[in-house]
Design a protein around this motif. Structure first.
Motif, short mmCIF file in Angstrom:
data_model
loop_
_atom_site.label_atom_id
_atom_site.label_comp_id
_atom_site.label_asym_id
_atom_site.label_seq_id
_atom_site.Cartn_x
_atom_site.Cartn_y
_atom_site.Cartn_z
N GLU A 109 0.84 -1.21 0.00
CA GLU A 109 0.00 0.00 0.00
C GLU A 109 0.87 1.25 0.00
N GLU A 110 1.91 1.23 0.82
CA GLU A 110 2.83 2.37 0.90
C GLU A 110 3.53 2.58 -0.44
N TYR A 111 3.86 1.47 -1.10
CA TYR A 111 4.53 1.50 -2.41
C TYR A 111 3.63 2.18 -3.44
N PHE A 112 2.38 1.76 -3.47
CA PHE A 112 1.42 2.32 -4.42
C PHE A 112 1.18 3.81 -4.12
N GLU A 113 1.01 4.13 -2.84
CA GLU A 113 0.80 5.53 -2.43
C GLU A 113 2.00 6.41 -2.80
N ARG A 114 3.20 5.86 -2.67
CA ARG A 114 4.41 6.62 -3.02
C ARG A 114 4.42 6.94 -4.51
N LEU A 115 4.05 5.96 -5.33
CA LEU A 115 3.99 6.18 -6.78
C LEU A 115 2.98 7.26 -7.11
N VAL A 116 1.80 7.19 -6.51
CA VAL A 116 0.77 8.21 -6.73
C VAL A 116 1.32 9.58 -6.33
N SER A 117 1.93 9.63 -5.18
CA SER A 117 2.46 10.89 -4.64
C SER A 117 3.53 11.51 -5.55
N ILE A 118 4.50 10.70 -6.01
CA ILE A 118 5.55 11.29 -6.85
C ILE A 118 4.99 11.72 -8.21
N LYS A 137 5.42 12.00 -20.35
CA LYS A 137 6.50 12.51 -19.49
C LYS A 137 6.38 11.92 -18.08
N LEU A 138 5.16 11.85 -17.57
CA LEU A 138 4.93 11.27 -16.25
C LEU A 138 5.31 9.78 -16.25
N TYR A 139 4.92 9.10 -17.31
CA TYR A 139 5.22 7.67 -17.45
C TYR A 139 6.73 7.45 -17.46
N GLN A 140 7.44 8.24 -18.27
CA GLN A 140 8.91 8.12 -18.37
C GLN A 140 9.58 8.43 -17.03
N TYR A 141 9.05 9.43 -16.34
CA TYR A 141 9.61 9.80 -15.04
C TYR A 141 9.51 8.63 -14.04
N ALA A 142 8.32 8.03 -13.97
CA ALA A 142 8.10 6.92 -13.04
C ALA A 142 8.93 5.69 -13.43
N LEU A 143 9.08 5.47 -14.74
CA LEU A 143 9.94 4.36 -15.20
C LEU A 143 11.37 4.60 -14.75
N GLY A 144 11.84 5.83 -14.89
CA GLY A 144 13.20 6.20 -14.48
C GLY A 144 13.42 6.02 -12.99
N LYS A 145 12.35 6.16 -12.21
CA LYS A 145 12.43 5.96 -10.76
C LYS A 145 12.42 4.47 -10.41
N GLY A 146 12.13 3.63 -11.41
CA GLY A 146 12.19 2.19 -11.19
C GLY A 146 10.87 1.53 -10.83
N PHE A 147 9.77 2.20 -11.14
CA PHE A 147 8.46 1.58 -10.87
C PHE A 147 8.04 0.71 -12.05
N GLU A 148 7.17 -0.24 -11.76
CA GLU A 148 6.73 -1.21 -12.76
C GLU A 148 5.74 -0.59 -13.74
N ASN A 149 5.89 -0.99 -15.00
CA ASN A 149 5.08 -0.52 -16.11
C ASN A 149 3.57 -0.58 -15.82
N ASN A 150 3.07 -1.74 -15.42
CA ASN A 150 1.63 -1.91 -15.21
C ASN A 150 1.11 -1.03 -14.08
N LEU A 151 1.91 -0.84 -13.04
CA LEU A 151 1.52 -0.01 -11.91
C LEU A 151 1.44 1.46 -12.33
N ILE A 152 2.40 1.90 -13.10
CA ILE A 152 2.43 3.29 -13.58
C ILE A 152 1.17 3.56 -14.41
N LEU A 153 0.88 2.67 -15.34
CA LEU A 153 -0.29 2.85 -16.21
C LEU A 153 -1.58 2.88 -15.39
N GLU A 154 -1.65 2.03 -14.37
CA GLU A 154 -2.83 2.00 -13.50
C GLU A 154 -3.00 3.34 -12.78
N VAL A 155 -1.91 3.86 -12.23
CA VAL A 155 -1.96 5.13 -11.50
C VAL A 155 -2.33 6.27 -12.44
#
Length: 163
Positions: A109-118, A137-155
């Motif tokens: 939950e904290e992981y998901f919330e952190r992704l939403v927050s950034i 740009k948001l997608y690329q930023y989150a990828l660069g931070k090391g988050f998973e593709n499917n999670l980024i798209l969901e957020v």
């Protein structure tokens, strides 16, 4: 000719052992970091491996403890995702099973919330009128931070961040 201050001081095995104890006591270290440091101090393979064994036996060096500290530190302090954290641990030559164990330290939950927050923070900083470009740009930023593709798209889909 080498300048005297450029040369690394060499240590005896006993000196290096004492120095390695304080090196490991100061903060958690990966075995490879300590091994590299011992070689840098001019020790030979046998001495290095004996000191590593001693540090493990005396609990100065614990690869699992290091991996868990690394995971939580990079996640909480730098907001890194699991992919980037895993790459960092692989660079430090931590074994795959230990990486898996250490990543479980992150609360989902904290992981998901952190992704939403950034992504929310970044969204406010991006000056882009085209919603497709902003989303990218948001997608690329989150990828660069090391988050998973499917999670980024969901957020991005669920939080309407591209507007």
């Amino acid at each position: 000719m080498d300048h005297p201050s450029n040369r690394q001081k060499t240590y005896t095995a006993l000196e290096a052992k004492r120095k390695a104890e304080s090196y490991c006591a100061y903060q958690e270290r990966a075995q490879q970091e300590v091994r590299d440091k011992l070689y840098q101090w001019g020790l030979h393979k046998l001495d290095v491996e004996n000191i590593i064994s001693y540090l493990i036996e005396e609990n100065f060096l614990n690869e699992e403890r290091f991996a868990k500290a690394y995971v939580l530190g990079k996640f909480r302090m730098k907001s890194w995702g699991k992919i980037k954290i895993t790459q960092g641990l692989k660079i430090k030559q931590v074994s795959a099973p230990l990486i898996k164990i250490a990543l479980k330290e992150i609360n989902p939950e904290e992981y998901f919330e952190r992704l939403v927050s950034i992504l929310e923070k970044k969204s406010k900083l991006i000056q882009e009128n085209d919603s497709f470009k902003k989303r990218n740009k948001l997608y690329q930023y989150a990828l660069g931070k090391g988050f998973e593709n499917n999670l980024i798209l969901e957020v991005l889909k669920d939080n309407d961040l591209e507007n």
